[in-house]
Design an enzyme around this catalytic site. Sequence first.
Site, PDB file in Angstrom:
ATOM      1  N   HIS A  26      14.699  29.862  21.349  1.00 44.18           N
ATOM      2  CA  HIS A  26      15.013  30.703  22.996  1.00 44.18           C
ATOM      3  C   HIS A  26      14.670  31.587  22.485  1.00 44.18           C
ATOM      4  O   HIS A  26      14.778  31.994  20.736  1.00 44.18           O
ATOM      5  CB  HIS A  26      15.885  31.024  24.067  1.00 44.18           C
ATOM      6  CG  HIS A  26      15.930  31.892  25.061  1.00 44.18           C
ATOM      7  ND1 HIS A  26      15.210  33.384  25.378  1.00 44.18           N
ATOM      8  CD2 HIS A  26      15.688  31.125  25.842  1.00 44.18           C
ATOM      9  CE1 HIS A  26      15.191  33.327  26.236  1.00 44.18           C
ATOM     10  NE2 HIS A  26      14.972  32.493  26.844  1.00 44.18           N
ATOM     11  N   ASP A  48      16.024  24.812  30.098  1.00 47.02           N
ATOM     12  CA  ASP A  48      15.302  23.249  30.822  1.00 47.02           C
ATOM     13  C   ASP A  48      15.663  22.488  29.756  1.00 47.02           C
ATOM     14  O   ASP A  48      15.440  21.289  30.471  1.00 47.02           O
ATOM     15  CB  ASP A  48      13.458  23.817  30.354  1.00 47.02           C
ATOM     16  CG  ASP A  48      12.776  24.573  29.737  1.00 47.02           C
ATOM     17  OD1 ASP A  48      12.696  25.134  31.194  1.00 47.02           O
ATOM     18  OD2 ASP A  48      12.683  25.424  29.769  1.00 47.02           O
TER      19      ASP A  48
HETATM   20  N1  COA Z   1      12.189  22.382  18.068  1.00 48.04           N
HETATM   21  C1  COA Z   1      11.966  22.584  16.762  1.00 48.04           C
HETATM   22  N2  COA Z   1      12.101  23.785  16.070  1.00 48.04           N
HETATM   23  C2  COA Z   1      12.063  24.999  16.687  1.00 48.04           C
HETATM   24  C3  COA Z   1      11.987  24.651  17.949  1.00 48.04           C
HETATM   25  C4  COA Z   1      12.385  23.517  18.420  1.00 48.04           C
HETATM   26  N3  COA Z   1      12.746  23.396  19.645  1.00 48.04           N
HETATM   27  N4  COA Z   1      12.303  26.050  18.765  1.00 48.04           N
HETATM   28  C5  COA Z   1      12.181  26.844  16.957  1.00 48.04           C
HETATM   29  N5  COA Z   1      12.251  26.374  16.170  1.00 48.04           N
HETATM   30  C6  COA Z   1      11.755  26.352  14.927  1.00 48.04           C
HETATM   31  C7  COA Z   1       9.710  26.576  14.517  1.00 48.04           C
HETATM   32  O1  COA Z   1       9.617  25.834  13.925  1.00 48.04           O
HETATM   33  C8  COA Z   1      10.348  27.331  13.391  1.00 48.04           C
HETATM   34  O2  COA Z   1      11.085  26.605  12.230  1.00 48.04           O
HETATM   35  P1  COA Z   1       9.972  27.723  10.613  1.00 48.04           P
HETATM   36  O3  COA Z   1      10.761  28.726  10.654  1.00 48.04           O
HETATM   37  O4  COA Z   1      10.970  26.251   9.960  1.00 48.04           O
HETATM   38  O5  COA Z   1       8.593  27.562  11.116  1.00 48.04           O
HETATM   39  C9  COA Z   1      11.560  28.543  13.774  1.00 48.04           C
HETATM   40  O6  COA Z   1      12.241  27.713  14.626  1.00 48.04           O
HETATM   41  C10 COA Z   1      11.611  29.773  15.015  1.00 48.04           C
HETATM   42  O7  COA Z   1      10.450  29.325  15.893  1.00 48.04           O
HETATM   43  P2  COA Z   1       9.931  29.912  16.993  1.00 48.04           P
HETATM   44  O8  COA Z   1       8.930  29.122  17.929  1.00 48.04           O
HETATM   45  O9  COA Z   1       8.531  31.265  16.208  1.00 48.04           O
HETATM   46  O10 COA Z   1      10.886  30.684  17.511  1.00 48.04           O
HETATM   47  P3  COA Z   1      10.189  31.741  19.282  1.00 48.04           P
HETATM   48  O11 COA Z   1      11.911  32.581  19.087  1.00 48.04           O
HETATM   49  O12 COA Z   1       9.439  32.561  18.751  1.00 48.04           O
HETATM   50  O13 COA Z   1      10.328  30.438  19.951  1.00 48.04           O
HETATM   51  C11 COA Z   1      10.954  29.200  21.800  1.00 48.04           C
HETATM   52  C12 COA Z   1      10.594  30.026  21.246  1.00 48.04           C
HETATM   53  C13 COA Z   1      10.715  29.178  23.305  1.00 48.04           C
HETATM   54  C14 COA Z   1       9.257  29.528  22.156  1.00 48.04           C
HETATM   55  C15 COA Z   1      10.710  28.296  20.912  1.00 48.04           C
HETATM   56  O14 COA Z   1      11.971  28.071  20.084  1.00 48.04           O
HETATM   57  C16 COA Z   1      10.828  26.799  22.032  1.00 48.04           C
HETATM   58  O15 COA Z   1       8.886  26.637  21.165  1.00 48.04           O
HETATM   59  N6  COA Z   1      11.035  25.513  22.271  1.00 48.04           N
HETATM   60  C17 COA Z   1      11.184  24.809  22.847  1.00 48.04           C
HETATM   61  C18 COA Z   1       9.874  24.766  24.251  1.00 48.04           C
HETATM   62  C19 COA Z   1      11.041  25.311  25.105  1.00 48.04           C
HETATM   63  O16 COA Z   1      12.364  24.431  24.826  1.00 48.04           O
HETATM   64  N7  COA Z   1      10.510  26.307  25.768  1.00 48.04           N
HETATM   65  C20 COA Z   1      11.385  26.524  26.847  1.00 48.04           C
HETATM   66  C21 COA Z   1      11.792  28.213  26.375  1.00 48.04           C
HETATM   67  S1  COA Z   1      12.872  29.003  27.860  1.00 48.04           S
END
Ligand code: COA
Length: 382
Positions: free
Chosen positions: A268, A319
């Site tokens: 998140h 979710d």
């Molecule tokens: N599965 C695997 N790895 C994940 C992940 C996931 N669901 N969410 C984050 N990570 C990892 C990323 O690959 C990244 O790893 P790295 O530093 O080794 O490259 C790290 O965690 C940071 O990810 P990032 O996408 O930059 O974090 P964020 O805080 O910007 O993103 C989300 C938040 C929600 C966009 C992200 O966690 C995500 O894409 N989740 C899956 C989609 C989802 O469930 N969305 C609903 C949100 S309520």
Amino acid sequence: MTDKANESHTATAAAGLRGVIVGASSVSDVVGDKGELIYQGYNIHDLAANSTFEEVAFLLWNKRLPTQAELEELMHALHDSYAAPKPIIDLLRQIPREADPIDVLRTAVSALEFYDPSARDISREVSLKTAIKLTARFPTLVAIADRLRRGLDPVEPLPNANIATNFLYMLKGERPSEHDARLFDICLVLHADHELNASTFTARVVAGTLADMYGAVTAAIAALSGPLHGGANTNVMKTLLEIGEVENVGSFVKQALVSKRKIMGFGHAVYKTEDPRATHLRRFSKEMGERAGDTKWYEMSRKLEEVMMREKGLYPNVDFFSASTYYMMGIPLDLYTPIFAISRITGWTAHVLEQYADNKLIRPRAEYVGQRNIPYVPIDQR
Ligand code: COA
């Protein structure tokens, strides 16, 4: 020419605007390190335990909980707006059956504006009525569109039923059990608002131009549809089905992480601990599985949760457990995101009301990373 470093704004971009405060709001607060979610001063756990979705809608719009008389008045206003205008139902009949239901909802909401003579009136009094109409019509539109694509006739709304009951009834053509209706009602409470998430921010940006509420909400639905936002819940269930069996979870996650594939429903942008909504939804997933005599999806979700914590230190978000909960309620996978919208319409409209009440055009700056002063070459010499 002015250099941005000399201008009054920050010259370096914050990726994804993480941690940037872009405005004030009393609608809701997310306390990421404590795992707290507050709607207009009330903790989400108290609202999930005691409130109905309609009470929460009133709270978000009016900054206080309703009296019994006010709640009844709101329920009547919602019931009066459950039915969709006939031209919208005709429009839904024209849409290809394979269209994604969240895109169908976006199109229908945009078209609803044509049949609302007061759509352009953004005074608080009229906008609040628009918010009520939209909240009443989302379930109707989602249920009717789903029945039409399945070749079934639309079902008339249930007079006097609350939104949760009416939606499940219009979708399935039979009244849900009291248990399922209340559980679904709490799911709606849990999804109603979440501070400046991507779709709410979108709604505020559109409202900030003084475009009307239909426009703001249509844009918000588009933002919600993406897999990184509201589209995640459908993808969670697809992932669980792809994994197939509880014993496959470990190898699936390892493989996914090696190939840099994200596991939907984890992580998140704000919470760095348990998402308080997931606490309730985990329980619902278990409860629905036990009632249906099939806890496989709940058990697989628990295993996935355990492996993701061990491998990545990531918590499930809203979710994750909503997916297996809706699956056990017999709801088609691609309706999970529209269901998110059926709830979030209350938060979007509360934010739009707040934006209109104290509006300032939202117009940030970009960190320019392109070149400057390139000599212009006429087209015949390039
Ligand atoms: N599965 C695997 N790895 C994940 C992940 C996931 N669901 N969410 C984050 N990570 C990892 C990323 O690959 C990244 O790893 P790295 O530093 O080794 O490259 C790290 O965690 C940071 O990810 P990032 O996408 O930059 O974090 P964020 O805080 O910007 O993103 C989300 C938040 C929600 C966009 C992200 O966690 C995500 O894409 N989740 C899956 C989609 C989802 O469930 N969305 C609903 C949100 S309520």
